[in-house]
Scaffold this motif. Sequence first.
Motif, PDB file in Angstrom:
ATOM      1  N   ARG A 145       0.857  -1.189   0.000  1.00 35.13           N
ATOM      2  CA  ARG A 145       0.000   0.000   0.000  1.00 35.13           C
ATOM      3  C   ARG A 145       0.894   1.240   0.000  1.00 35.13           C
ATOM      4  N   ILE A 146       0.565   2.230  -0.817  1.00 34.48           N
ATOM      5  CA  ILE A 146       1.383   3.430  -0.949  1.00 34.48           C
ATOM      6  C   ILE A 146       0.672   4.611  -0.310  1.00 34.48           C
ATOM      7  N   GLU A 147       1.376   5.328   0.564  1.00 28.94           N
ATOM      8  CA  GLU A 147       0.826   6.535   1.176  1.00 28.94           C
ATOM      9  C   GLU A 147       1.882   7.629   1.158  1.00 28.94           C
ATOM     10  N   ARG A 148       1.423   8.858   1.116  1.00 25.30           N
ATOM     11  CA  ARG A 148       2.306  10.023   1.180  1.00 25.30           C
ATOM     12  C   ARG A 148       1.901  10.890   2.364  1.00 25.30           C
ATOM     13  N   ALA A 149       2.862  11.236   3.190  1.00 25.41           N
ATOM     14  CA  ALA A 149       2.586  12.043   4.376  1.00 25.41           C
ATOM     15  C   ALA A 149       2.749  13.529   4.044  1.00 25.41           C
ATOM     16  N   ALA A 150       2.023  14.345   4.762  1.00 24.70           N
ATOM     17  CA  ALA A 150       2.126  15.791   4.570  1.00 24.70           C
ATOM     18  C   ALA A 150       3.268  16.386   5.382  1.00 24.70           C
ATOM     19  N   SER A 151       3.704  15.671   6.410  1.00 22.67           N
ATOM     20  CA  SER A 151       4.733  16.177   7.321  1.00 22.67           C
ATOM     21  C   SER A 151       5.899  15.197   7.383  1.00 22.67           C
ATOM     22  N   PRO A 152       7.127  15.703   7.569  1.00 19.50           N
ATOM     23  CA  PRO A 152       8.268  14.807   7.753  1.00 19.50           C
ATOM     24  C   PRO A 152       8.316  14.149   9.119  1.00 19.50           C
ATOM     25  N   GLU A 153       7.396  14.519  10.006  1.00 20.55           N
ATOM     26  CA  GLU A 153       7.340  13.957  11.349  1.00 20.55           C
ATOM     27  C   GLU A 153       6.323  12.829  11.411  1.00 20.55           C
ATOM     28  N   LEU A 154       6.682  11.775  12.147  1.00 21.91           N
ATOM     29  CA  LEU A 154       5.832  10.590  12.219  1.00 21.91           C
ATOM     30  C   LEU A 154       5.837  10.052  13.633  1.00 21.91           C
ATOM     31  N   LEU A 155       4.652   9.898  14.224  1.00 22.08           N
ATOM     32  CA  LEU A 155       4.505   9.304  15.548  1.00 22.08           C
ATOM     33  C   LEU A 155       4.095   7.845  15.385  1.00 22.08           C
ATOM     34  N   LEU A 156       4.756   6.954  16.134  1.00 17.46           N
ATOM     35  CA  LEU A 156       4.503   5.530  15.993  1.00 17.46           C
ATOM     36  C   LEU A 156       4.113   4.905  17.325  1.00 17.46           C
ATOM     37  N   ALA A 157       3.167   3.987  17.261  1.00 15.48           N
ATOM     38  CA  ALA A 157       2.795   3.135  18.386  1.00 15.48           C
ATOM     39  C   ALA A 157       2.404   1.786  17.794  1.00 15.48           C
ATOM     40  N   ARG A 158       2.660   0.718  18.524  1.00  6.61           N
ATOM     41  CA  ARG A 158       2.395  -0.614  17.968  1.00  6.61           C
ATOM     42  C   ARG A 158       0.930  -0.791  17.577  1.00  6.61           C
ATOM     43  N   ALA A 159       0.037  -0.249  18.350  1.00  5.97           N
ATOM     44  CA  ALA A 159      -1.387  -0.448  18.084  1.00  5.97           C
ATOM     45  C   ALA A 159      -1.837   0.183  16.776  1.00  5.97           C
ATOM     46  N   THR A 160      -1.089   1.177  16.297  1.00  5.92           N
ATOM     47  CA  THR A 160      -1.509   1.893  15.082  1.00  5.92           C
ATOM     48  C   THR A 160      -0.547   1.683  13.911  1.00  5.92           C
ATOM     49  N   LEU A 161       0.382   0.731  14.036  1.00  6.26           N
ATOM     50  CA  LEU A 161       1.286   0.466  12.912  1.00  6.26           C
ATOM     51  C   LEU A 161       0.493  -0.042  11.716  1.00  6.26           C
ATOM     52  N   PRO A 162       0.740   0.500  10.527  1.00  5.76           N
ATOM     53  CA  PRO A 162       0.043  -0.008   9.343  1.00  5.76           C
ATOM     54  C   PRO A 162       0.578  -1.376   8.943  1.00  5.76           C
ATOM     55  N   VAL A 163      -0.071  -2.001   7.993  1.00  5.25           N
ATOM     56  CA  VAL A 163       0.352  -3.301   7.503  1.00  5.25           C
ATOM     57  C   VAL A 163       0.799  -3.167   6.048  1.00  5.25           C
ATOM     58  N   ARG A 164       1.982  -3.653   5.737  1.00  7.62           N
ATOM     59  CA  ARG A 164       2.528  -3.705   4.372  1.00  7.62           C
ATOM     60  C   ARG A 164       2.310  -2.374   3.649  1.00  7.62           C
ATOM     61  N   THR A 165       2.859  -1.318   4.244  1.00  2.00           N
ATOM     62  CA  THR A 165       2.675   0.038   3.734  1.00  2.00           C
ATOM     63  C   THR A 165       4.020   0.699   3.453  1.00  2.00           C
ATOM     64  N   VAL A 166       4.097   1.390   2.325  1.00  2.74           N
ATOM     65  CA  VAL A 166       5.241   2.266   2.017  1.00  2.74           C
ATOM     66  C   VAL A 166       4.754   3.688   2.225  1.00  2.74           C
ATOM     67  N   LEU A 167       5.411   4.410   3.125  1.00  8.86           N
ATOM     68  CA  LEU A 167       5.022   5.778   3.455  1.00  8.86           C
ATOM     69  C   LEU A 167       6.123   6.736   3.037  1.00  8.86           C
ATOM     70  N   VAL A 168       5.804   7.681   2.179  1.00  8.20           N
ATOM     71  CA  VAL A 168       6.757   8.673   1.699  1.00  8.20           C
ATOM     72  C   VAL A 168       6.690   9.894   2.610  1.00  8.20           C
ATOM     73  N   LEU A 169       7.796  10.206   3.276  1.00  3.33           N
ATOM     74  CA  LEU A 169       7.879  11.412   4.091  1.00  3.33           C
ATOM     75  C   LEU A 169       8.529  12.513   3.265  1.00  3.33           C
ATOM     76  N   PRO A 170       8.002  13.719   3.270  1.00  2.00           N
ATOM     77  CA  PRO A 170       8.593  14.797   2.478  1.00  2.00           C
ATOM     78  C   PRO A 170       9.946  15.213   3.042  1.00  2.00           C
ATOM     79  N   GLY A 171      10.811  15.703   2.165  1.00  2.00           N
ATOM     80  CA  GLY A 171      12.081  16.255   2.632  1.00  2.00           C
ATOM     81  C   GLY A 171      13.316  15.628   2.043  1.00  2.00           C
ATOM     82  N   SER A 172      13.164  14.722   1.064  1.00  2.00           N
ATOM     83  CA  SER A 172      14.357  14.067   0.509  1.00  2.00           C
ATOM     84  C   SER A 172      15.190  15.063  -0.304  1.00  2.00           C
TER      85      SER A 172
END
Length: 262
Positions: free
Chosen positions: A235-262
Amino acid sequence: MRLAVALLALFLGPLATTAFAGGCFPVAEAPRRILPVAVRLAALPEGATVKLTFLGHSTFLIETAEGASAVTDHNDYIRPPFLPRVVTMNNAHDTHYTNRPDPRIEHVLRGWNPAGGWAEHDLVVQDLRIRNVPTAVHGRFGDQALSNSIFVFEVGDICIAHLGHLHHPLTEAQLGELGRIDVLMAPIDGAYTMNQEAMLEVIEQIRPQLVLPMHYFGPSTLDRFLRLAEAAGWRIERAASPELLLARATLPVRTVLVLPGS
């Protein structure tokens, strides 16, 4: 020692996640060291285990709930917003390391051993554990055995791996040392490290829940990788922010997430 632990992890297989659910499980537990409390607290929102900020290229800032902080592939070009307690570096070329780290940084972890042989790190700072799995660099930068490391960051029940400047598929022993990886920072340039098809194979070897692309040069390179990943069922997703908060309960499954700022 590395080989024995890796073989143990492979032998246990699926039992590892159940029996050692509190960590990635592969390398023997490091002696816990009492360290001073950080001056700057991450102040994460309630329920968040770790905060990631993509600073650019292959550099991420990692912050934990207890205030530990680390920066990956620390170099002279991309600077974090504050001085972290730990930096990790790889020596493929100068956008991945510096020979002049700020002396106020408490722990400088190099992905290679300047004296030769294995680079071995297993460090605990507050609620953050950092360890490494050595790999090699081949090709245009010369053949450099054990000159790269995959760094693993364990925060609570989340395991994050940064592939650094990886140039080859992983061996069974290396996969055993990695253990369970939830979040993977993967270089997708397709030229300086590995071609994108080969990198996708490495990602499938590791089987993370979330992939964060890094180390790419322009949108066309990124778009090509995303097409390959989507065709492989990610699954492909693009984030609006380069910041990402993670917790086990909300981890996605088989996801590629693009963070801006490369």
